[in-house]
Write a protein that holds these residues in place. Structure first.
Motif, short mmCIF file in Angstrom:
data_model
loop_
_atom_site.label_atom_id
_atom_site.label_comp_id
_atom_site.label_asym_id
_atom_site.label_seq_id
_atom_site.Cartn_x
_atom_site.Cartn_y
_atom_site.Cartn_z
N TRP A 149 0.80 -1.21 0.07
CA TRP A 149 -0.19 -0.05 -0.05
C TRP A 149 0.81 1.30 -0.11
O TRP A 149 0.89 2.24 0.98
CB TRP A 149 -0.98 0.04 1.09
CG TRP A 149 -1.95 -0.94 1.14
CD1 TRP A 149 -2.15 -2.15 1.40
CD2 TRP A 149 -3.16 -0.99 0.03
NE1 TRP A 149 -3.05 -2.93 1.20
CE2 TRP A 149 -3.92 -2.14 0.10
CE3 TRP A 149 -3.55 -0.07 -0.91
CZ2 TRP A 149 -5.03 -2.35 -0.61
CZ3 TRP A 149 -4.66 -0.27 -1.29
CH2 TRP A 149 -5.40 -1.57 -1.18
N ILE A 150 1.80 1.41 -0.79
CA ILE A 150 2.64 2.65 -1.27
C ILE A 150 2.09 3.36 -2.33
O ILE A 150 1.58 2.67 -3.42
CB ILE A 150 4.11 1.96 -1.56
CG1 ILE A 150 4.58 1.36 -0.49
CG2 ILE A 150 4.93 3.14 -2.00
CD1 ILE A 150 5.82 0.68 -0.45
N LYS A 151 2.00 4.35 -2.05
CA LYS A 151 1.57 5.33 -3.18
C LYS A 151 2.33 5.22 -4.45
O LYS A 151 3.63 5.41 -4.44
CB LYS A 151 1.55 6.90 -2.98
CG LYS A 151 0.05 7.22 -2.33
CD LYS A 151 -0.14 8.72 -2.07
CE LYS A 151 -0.15 9.42 -0.82
NZ LYS A 151 -0.23 10.64 -0.65
N LYS A 152 1.88 5.48 -5.67
CA LYS A 152 2.30 5.33 -6.94
C LYS A 152 2.88 6.83 -7.09
O LYS A 152 2.20 7.81 -6.58
CB LYS A 152 1.55 5.07 -8.05
CG LYS A 152 1.63 3.60 -8.15
CD LYS A 152 0.72 3.35 -9.44
CE LYS A 152 0.38 1.96 -9.75
NZ LYS A 152 0.06 1.65 -11.08
N PRO A 153 4.09 7.20 -7.78
CA PRO A 153 4.53 8.59 -7.92
C PRO A 153 3.50 9.45 -8.97
O PRO A 153 2.96 8.39 -9.86
CB PRO A 153 5.77 8.48 -8.86
CG PRO A 153 6.26 7.20 -8.67
CD PRO A 153 5.19 6.26 -8.08
N TRP A 154 3.21 10.60 -9.01
CA TRP A 154 2.03 11.24 -9.58
C TRP A 154 2.45 10.77 -11.04
O TRP A 154 1.43 10.96 -11.85
CB TRP A 154 2.05 12.59 -9.40
CG TRP A 154 3.18 13.49 -9.79
CD1 TRP A 154 4.43 13.79 -9.23
CD2 TRP A 154 3.38 13.94 -11.14
NE1 TRP A 154 5.28 14.41 -9.93
CE2 TRP A 154 4.71 14.41 -11.08
CE3 TRP A 154 2.61 14.18 -12.21
CZ2 TRP A 154 5.04 15.61 -12.24
CZ3 TRP A 154 3.04 14.78 -13.31
CH2 TRP A 154 4.42 15.52 -13.23
N TYR A 155 3.34 10.82 -11.67
CA TYR A 155 3.79 10.73 -13.10
C TYR A 155 3.44 9.37 -13.65
O TYR A 155 3.44 9.13 -14.80
CB TYR A 155 5.17 11.27 -13.76
CG TYR A 155 6.37 10.14 -12.83
CD1 TYR A 155 7.13 9.29 -12.91
CD2 TYR A 155 6.76 10.91 -11.36
CE1 TYR A 155 7.74 8.77 -12.32
CE2 TYR A 155 7.74 10.34 -10.70
CZ TYR A 155 8.12 9.19 -11.17
OH TYR A 155 9.40 8.54 -10.48
N LYS A 156 3.39 8.23 -12.88
CA LYS A 156 2.94 7.04 -13.02
C LYS A 156 1.25 6.63 -12.88
O LYS A 156 1.12 5.71 -13.19
CB LYS A 156 3.56 5.93 -12.33
CG LYS A 156 5.14 5.82 -12.74
CD LYS A 156 5.89 4.83 -11.88
CE LYS A 156 7.22 4.64 -12.21
NZ LYS A 156 7.98 3.73 -11.46
N GLN A 157 0.62 7.87 -12.47
CA GLN A 157 -0.70 7.63 -12.39
C GLN A 157 -1.38 8.20 -13.65
O GLN A 157 -1.48 9.32 -13.89
CB GLN A 157 -1.40 8.26 -11.15
CG GLN A 157 -0.57 7.65 -10.04
CD GLN A 157 -1.28 8.22 -8.78
OE1 GLN A 157 -2.27 8.64 -8.87
NE2 GLN A 157 -0.45 8.36 -7.77
#
Length: 92
Positions: A59-67
């Motif tokens: 449950w780690i956030k993806k970086p914004w550029y991979k969303q």
């Protein structure tokens, strides 16, 4: 049916009278740069406020550029904001 006819006979003359008595003013001085800057800031804000995606295991956030739903409004918003600010500076 009577209510509908009554509404039309009251509403239509009110609209016609309101348009007849309308005093026109000079339009406000809003340039394209201001509109682009406001649009860019709103797109960027929307991009940052969208719920982030997480990786499934830890449950780690993806970086914004991979969303895929987050990076387009952020990048377009930043581009619009910069273009709008340049347009404001050049037109003065």
């Amino acid at each position: 049916m009577k209510k509908l006819i009554l509404i039309f006979f009251i509403l239509i003359p009110c609209l016609v009278i309101s348009q007849y008595n309308h005093k026109y003013k000079n339009p406000p001085n809003i340039t394209n740069g201001i509109v682009m800057t406001i649009g860019g800031v709103s797109l960027t804000t929307m991009g940052f406020l969208v719920r982030p995606l997480y990786y499934s295991d830890p449950w780690i956030k993806k970086p914004w550029y991979k969303q895929n739903h987050k990076w387009p409004p952020i990048s377009v918003g930043v581009t619009f904001t910069i273009t709008g600010l340049i347009t404001i500076i050049v037109k003065r």
